[in-house]
Design a protein around this motif. Sequence first.
Motif, PDB file in Angstrom:
ATOM      1  N   TYR A  64       5.259 -11.126  -2.200  1.00  0.00           N
ATOM      2  CA  TYR A  64       4.000 -10.552  -2.223  1.00  0.00           C
ATOM      3  C   TYR A  64       3.981  -9.150  -2.371  1.00  0.00           C
ATOM      4  CZ  TYR A  64      -1.184 -10.324  -2.205  1.00  0.00           C
ATOM      5  OH  TYR A  64      -2.390 -10.053  -2.407  1.00  0.00           O
ATOM      6  N   ILE A  65       3.132  -8.855  -3.467  1.00  0.00           N
ATOM      7  CA  ILE A  65       3.092  -7.119  -3.501  1.00  0.00           C
ATOM      8  C   ILE A  65       1.610  -6.752  -3.176  1.00  0.00           C
ATOM      9  CG2 ILE A  65       3.182  -5.117  -5.080  1.00  0.00           C
ATOM     10  CD1 ILE A  65       5.140  -8.023  -5.891  1.00  0.00           C
ATOM     11  N   GLY A  66       1.131  -5.607  -2.355  1.00  0.00           N
ATOM     12  CA  GLY A  66      -0.221  -5.392  -2.156  1.00  0.00           C
ATOM     13  C   GLY A  66      -0.134  -4.157  -1.683  1.00  0.00           C
ATOM     14  N   ASP A  67      -1.313  -3.385  -1.653  1.00  0.00           N
ATOM     15  CA  ASP A  67      -1.432  -1.954  -0.854  1.00  0.00           C
ATOM     16  C   ASP A  67      -1.853  -2.031   0.426  1.00  0.00           C
ATOM     17  OD1 ASP A  67      -4.451  -1.093  -1.126  1.00  0.00           O
ATOM     18  OD2 ASP A  67      -4.113  -2.875  -2.187  1.00  0.00           O
ATOM     19  N   HIS A  68      -2.443  -3.065   0.954  1.00  0.00           N
ATOM     20  CA  HIS A  68      -3.163  -3.195   2.319  1.00  0.00           C
ATOM     21  C   HIS A  68      -2.340  -3.402   3.165  1.00  0.00           C
ATOM     22  CE1 HIS A  68      -6.201  -3.673   5.275  1.00  0.00           C
ATOM     23  NE2 HIS A  68      -7.011  -2.773   4.664  1.00  0.00           N
ATOM     24  N   LEU A 106       5.821 -15.486   3.176  1.00  0.00           N
ATOM     25  CA  LEU A 106       6.327 -14.893   1.903  1.00  0.00           C
ATOM     26  C   LEU A 106       7.179 -13.689   2.069  1.00  0.00           C
ATOM     27  CD1 LEU A 106       3.399 -16.280   0.996  1.00  0.00           C
ATOM     28  CD2 LEU A 106       4.051 -15.231  -1.010  1.00  0.00           C
ATOM     29  N   GLY A 107       8.056 -13.109   1.263  1.00  0.00           N
ATOM     30  CA  GLY A 107       8.546 -11.809   1.385  1.00  0.00           C
ATOM     31  C   GLY A 107       7.263 -10.796   0.928  1.00  0.00           C
ATOM     32  N   PHE A 111      10.053  -4.485   1.994  1.00  0.00           N
ATOM     33  CA  PHE A 111      10.207  -3.288   1.096  1.00  0.00           C
ATOM     34  C   PHE A 111       9.070  -2.398   1.082  1.00  0.00           C
ATOM     35  CE2 PHE A 111      12.674  -7.112  -0.291  1.00  0.00           C
ATOM     36  CZ  PHE A 111      13.882  -6.492  -0.605  1.00  0.00           C
ATOM     37  N   MET A 112       9.220  -1.140   0.828  1.00  0.00           N
ATOM     38  CA  MET A 112       8.221  -0.251   0.730  1.00  0.00           C
ATOM     39  C   MET A 112       8.596   0.485  -0.463  1.00  0.00           C
ATOM     40  SD  MET A 112       7.689   1.600   4.401  1.00  0.00           S
ATOM     41  CE  MET A 112       7.158   0.755   5.568  1.00  0.00           C
ATOM     42  N   ILE A 113       7.523   0.483  -1.598  1.00  0.00           N
ATOM     43  CA  ILE A 113       7.530   1.325  -2.911  1.00  0.00           C
ATOM     44  C   ILE A 113       6.595   2.230  -3.089  1.00  0.00           C
ATOM     45  CG2 ILE A 113       9.034  -0.793  -4.026  1.00  0.00           C
ATOM     46  CD1 ILE A 113       6.305  -1.338  -5.319  1.00  0.00           C
ATOM     47  N   ARG A 114       6.862   3.065  -4.324  1.00  0.00           N
ATOM     48  CA  ARG A 114       5.890   3.901  -4.658  1.00  0.00           C
ATOM     49  C   ARG A 114       5.374   3.888  -5.858  1.00  0.00           C
ATOM     50  NH1 ARG A 114       4.488   8.014  -1.028  1.00  0.00           N
ATOM     51  NH2 ARG A 114       5.970   8.408   0.699  1.00  0.00           N
ATOM     52  N   ARG A 174       2.832   2.088  -1.616  1.00  0.00           N
ATOM     53  CA  ARG A 174       2.204   3.020  -0.745  1.00  0.00           C
ATOM     54  C   ARG A 174       1.287   3.584  -1.534  1.00  0.00           C
ATOM     55  NH1 ARG A 174       6.038   5.538   2.904  1.00  0.00           N
ATOM     56  NH2 ARG A 174       8.107   4.543   3.033  1.00  0.00           N
ATOM     57  N   GLY A 175       0.492   4.534  -1.080  1.00  0.00           N
ATOM     58  CA  GLY A 175      -0.289   5.396  -1.761  1.00  0.00           C
ATOM     59  C   GLY A 175      -1.896   5.406  -1.462  1.00  0.00           C
ATOM     60  N   ALA A 176      -2.613   4.136  -1.484  1.00  0.00           N
ATOM     61  CA  ALA A 176      -3.894   3.757  -1.389  1.00  0.00           C
ATOM     62  C   ALA A 176      -4.311   3.549   0.097  1.00  0.00           C
ATOM     63  CB  ALA A 176      -4.165   2.475  -2.015  1.00  0.00           C
TER      64      ALA A 176
END
Length: 225
Positions: free
Chosen positions: A172-176, A189-190, A209-212, A195-197
Amino acid sequence: MAIQAVLFDLDNTLVNRKKAFQNYAERFVDEFVLVVDSRNRVQVVEYIIQADRDGYRKKRELYEELLTEFTMKNPVTADTLVDYWFAEFFKHTVVMDGALELLEQLRSKEIKLGLITNGSVHSQNSKIDQVQLRSYFDAVIVSDEVQLKKPDPKIFELALERLGVTAASSIYIGDHPRNDVTGAKSAGLGTIWLRGAEEWDEALEKPNFMIRELNEIRKIVEELG
């Protein structure tokens, strides 16, 4: 286990809510607020952006505050401004850089795609359809529609059930940090944090994982198999 499904948050993950709200706030000021000059207009727009708290605030409360803080061009009520919000905000929806290309790439690999978003049925579905995202997804979950809300693990479990996949084979991918990362982790889930918001809460368990940039996800999925 190889990745069978990739699930996404919507706001500030697949669509750039910050940019959309900037555009909306400028339109709102031009439509309703009496300003004295261009410098004052910039200040009013910035005030509205800060008062919105990136969407984590009840809209009626926001507009009642704006009515007390600013002079309107014509007499309006909070009801009028809330109605304007629902009629206009989704029209400013902007897709995040690389989002469509990523979704195309994942679908080409026959990976199932899910979308989980907190918010009202009208607002979130309108944004999804405004930028034509719906066709990419095998399951779309809007919190108000299912009466579940991130970070409750049950909303993630519902999405997995609709996709027909296990948590162990999904990411799962999210900003919060809390709603997205902690919520998805609690459902097994993985997790990938975009990052950013939002600032990271150091009290929380780290994501996998952390991504930009969204385009980093493709490599992660390939490495996971």
